[in-house]
Write a protein that holds these residues in place. Structure first.
Motif, mmCIF file in Angstrom:
data_model
loop_
_atom_site.group_PDB
_atom_site.id
_atom_site.type_symbol
_atom_site.label_atom_id
_atom_site.label_comp_id
_atom_site.label_asym_id
_atom_site.label_seq_id
_atom_site.Cartn_x
_atom_site.Cartn_y
_atom_site.Cartn_z
ATOM 1 N N ASN A 22 9.849 -1.819 2.367
ATOM 2 C CA ASN A 22 11.263 -1.925 1.978
ATOM 3 C C ASN A 22 11.946 -0.557 2.098
ATOM 4 O OD1 ASN A 22 9.880 -4.209 0.913
ATOM 5 N ND2 ASN A 22 11.576 -4.613 -0.478
ATOM 6 N N TYR A 72 12.967 -15.653 0.456
ATOM 7 C CA TYR A 72 14.122 -15.610 -0.448
ATOM 8 C C TYR A 72 15.391 -16.190 0.181
ATOM 9 C CZ TYR A 72 11.510 -12.114 -3.261
ATOM 10 O OH TYR A 72 10.591 -11.444 -4.027
ATOM 11 N N GLU A 92 6.939 -5.806 -7.916
ATOM 12 C CA GLU A 92 8.151 -4.988 -8.056
ATOM 13 C C GLU A 92 8.690 -5.047 -9.491
ATOM 14 O OE1 GLU A 92 11.117 -6.078 -5.159
ATOM 15 O OE2 GLU A 92 9.788 -5.641 -3.492
ATOM 16 N N TYR A 109 6.405 1.917 1.132
ATOM 17 C CA TYR A 109 6.641 0.470 1.045
ATOM 18 C C TYR A 109 7.487 0.065 2.260
ATOM 19 C CZ TYR A 109 7.609 -3.869 -1.637
ATOM 20 O OH TYR A 109 7.683 -5.165 -2.087
ATOM 21 N N HIS A 163 5.941 -10.799 -9.276
ATOM 22 C CA HIS A 163 5.897 -9.904 -8.116
ATOM 23 C C HIS A 163 5.661 -8.479 -8.632
ATOM 24 C CE1 HIS A 163 7.185 -7.857 -4.462
ATOM 25 N NE2 HIS A 163 7.012 -9.021 -3.847
ATOM 26 N N PHE A 203 15.756 -4.138 6.672
ATOM 27 C CA PHE A 203 14.493 -3.429 6.914
ATOM 28 C C PHE A 203 13.482 -4.356 7.584
ATOM 29 C CE2 PHE A 203 13.177 -5.091 2.679
ATOM 30 C CZ PHE A 203 11.875 -5.503 2.959
ATOM 31 N N MET A 204 13.604 -5.656 7.332
ATOM 32 C CA MET A 204 12.672 -6.617 7.934
ATOM 33 C C MET A 204 12.929 -6.724 9.435
ATOM 34 S SD MET A 204 12.712 -9.527 4.954
ATOM 35 C CE MET A 204 12.150 -9.101 3.304
ATOM 36 N N ASP A 215 6.277 -13.963 3.672
ATOM 37 C CA ASP A 215 6.544 -12.686 3.002
ATOM 38 C C ASP A 215 6.704 -11.584 4.056
ATOM 39 O OD1 ASP A 215 3.924 -12.161 3.800
ATOM 40 O OD2 ASP A 215 3.166 -11.736 1.795
ATOM 41 N N SER A 216 6.947 -10.373 3.602
ATOM 42 C CA SER A 216 7.217 -9.282 4.541
ATOM 43 C C SER A 216 6.049 -9.040 5.488
ATOM 44 C CB SER A 216 7.485 -7.975 3.783
ATOM 45 O OG SER A 216 8.448 -8.165 2.817
ATOM 46 N N HIS A 247 14.321 -7.140 -9.465
ATOM 47 C CA HIS A 247 13.039 -7.305 -10.168
ATOM 48 C C HIS A 247 12.946 -6.390 -11.385
ATOM 49 C CE1 HIS A 247 11.922 -9.330 -6.400
ATOM 50 N NE2 HIS A 247 11.009 -9.944 -7.130
ATOM 51 N N SER A 302 2.288 -10.753 -4.035
ATOM 52 C CA SER A 302 3.458 -10.876 -3.154
ATOM 53 C C SER A 302 3.965 -12.322 -3.218
ATOM 54 C CB SER A 302 3.055 -10.543 -1.712
ATOM 55 O OG SER A 302 2.312 -11.615 -1.156
ATOM 56 N N THR A 303 5.103 -12.565 -2.604
ATOM 57 C CA THR A 303 5.658 -13.924 -2.633
ATOM 58 C C THR A 303 4.645 -14.922 -2.041
ATOM 59 O OG1 THR A 303 6.821 -13.435 -0.548
ATOM 60 C CG2 THR A 303 8.072 -13.209 -2.591
ATOM 61 N N SER A 334 3.913 -5.542 -0.385
ATOM 62 C CA SER A 334 3.315 -5.883 -1.680
ATOM 63 C C SER A 334 2.051 -6.716 -1.452
ATOM 64 C CB SER A 334 4.314 -6.651 -2.546
ATOM 65 O OG SER A 334 4.743 -7.806 -1.867
ATOM 66 N N HIS A 362 12.660 -15.052 5.593
ATOM 67 C CA HIS A 362 11.933 -14.617 4.395
ATOM 68 C C HIS A 362 11.999 -15.711 3.321
ATOM 69 C CE1 HIS A 362 11.061 -12.350 0.658
ATOM 70 N NE2 HIS A 362 10.165 -11.785 1.463
HETATM 71 P P1 13P Z 1 7.283 -9.846 -0.244
HETATM 72 O O1 13P Z 1 6.697 -8.883 0.703
HETATM 73 O O2 13P Z 1 6.345 -10.228 -1.350
HETATM 74 O O3 13P Z 1 7.820 -11.029 0.451
HETATM 75 O O4 13P Z 1 8.493 -9.144 -0.996
HETATM 76 C C1 13P Z 1 9.563 -8.598 -0.329
HETATM 77 C C2 13P Z 1 10.634 -8.271 -1.243
HETATM 78 O O5 13P Z 1 11.654 -7.784 -0.842
HETATM 79 C C3 13P Z 1 10.443 -8.507 -2.647
HETATM 80 O O6 13P Z 1 11.609 -8.263 -3.337
#
Ligand code: 13P
Ligand code: SF4
Length: 300
Positions: A112, A24, A198, A110, A196, A61-62, A38-39, A173, A212-213, A127, A22
């Protein structure tokens, strides 16, 4: 003596493995990954890979979403307890109770969330496609879980839908304030600002772009501007600097997701070597969560 990077490369070949990371995760983890995103992008990548093993550098969760989409593959987490704080707040049981109080509502969840919670959803979103997912629904009544900020962002843009929002958030966030974004804008005038979804509405109302990211990265790539204020987790800075040479990025330094930072190259190598940290989900969870997650990957 084999370096940790060489060891990962060798093990990947031996085990026919792919590494997904990811946005992050730390710079060193991103740099050894086959795909960083991103997710939504990560789920799509997990669903189409030919690899036998997916090493998922992200939060649980990913990894669970990857397993739901590719149940025949082995999904390994270098840090099996890398939890997303938002995913922990909406259990399958509490969502089932909430659904019972809202008959006739379509449940949009979501990504997440845990795999078990996803079994209670009609459709899942990230997102990156939340607006499209909610717009695409035949139903006018939507129960959106668990992020109230993302839910409010959608509700404001699709007023024709009646949306009931779960009262959850990402603590990282959600703790970013309007004062912080105003301070950054004061320090770096001329920057394009983005956040973002969030983040709270008071923050979103102050920025030029919301996404999203991955969407924020694409916005920076195509912009003629050279300076950006980016309101999301600091790990995103690495890809932005790498893929937008010469451009400058300012992040709120407090935005750090500790779970993402626990993943190291050594842990990637050892989980692949020992085949540890495997995501194991009950067959009925995979069966019932598959459709909502699959629908999510099809709406882009
Ligand atoms: P993204 O789907 O934008 O990568 O965001 C995931 C996430 O956990 C944001 O905090
Ligand atoms: Fe979860 Fe927030 Fe971390 Fe994203 S930044 S993974 S929503 S805790």
């Amino acid at each position: 003596m084999e370096t940790v990077r060489e060891k990962i490369a060798r093990l990947k070949k031996e085990k026919n493995a792919i590494i997904l990371a990811h946005n992050y995760t730390t710079a060193e983890v991103q740099d050894i990954a086959d795909y960083v995103g991103d997710s939504l992008g990560l789920s799509i990548e997990a669903s189409k890979t030919d690899a036998d093993v997916i090493v998922f550098c992200g939060v649980t969760f990913m990894g669970e979403s990857a397993k739901i989409l590719s149940p025949g593959k082995t999904v390994l987490m270098p840090v099996p307890d890398a939890l997303c704080d938002m995913a922990s707040i909406c259990s399958a049981e509490s969502l089932a109770q909430c659904k019972a109080k809202h008959p006739g509502y379509t449940v949009v969840g979501y990504v997440n969330t845990t795999g078990e919670t996803k079994t209670q959803m009609d459709v899942c979103c990230t997102s990156g496609n939340a607006l499209k997912v909610v717009s695409s629904l035949g139903s006018d009544k939507v129960l959106f879980v668990p992020d109230r900020n993302l839910g409010a962002f959608i509700a404001e843009r699709i007023p024709e839908k009646e949306m009931v929002l779960w009262d959850g958030c990402c603590p990282i966030h959600d703790s970013i304030t309007r004062e912080q974004i105003l301070e950054l804008k004061g320090m770096y005038p001329g920057s394009i600002s983005m956040a973002h979804p969030e983040c709270r509405k008071e923050v979103l109302d102050e920025v030029d772009f919301i996404g999203s990211t991955e969407a924020m990265l694409n916005e920076c790539k195509k912009s003629d501007n050279s300076e950006f204020i980016v309101i999301t987790e600091v790990g995103m800075k690495h890809r932005m600097e790498k893929e937008c040479p010469g451009k400058i990025f300012h992040f709120p330094e407090s935005a750090v997701c500790d779970s993402m930072k626990k993943i190291t190259l050594e842990l990637v190598a050892s989980c692949l070597e020992d085949m540890t940290g495997e995501i194991v989900l009950d067959d009925d969870v995979i069966r019932d969560a598959y459709l909502p997650v699959k629908r999510m990957t099809e709406i882009r």
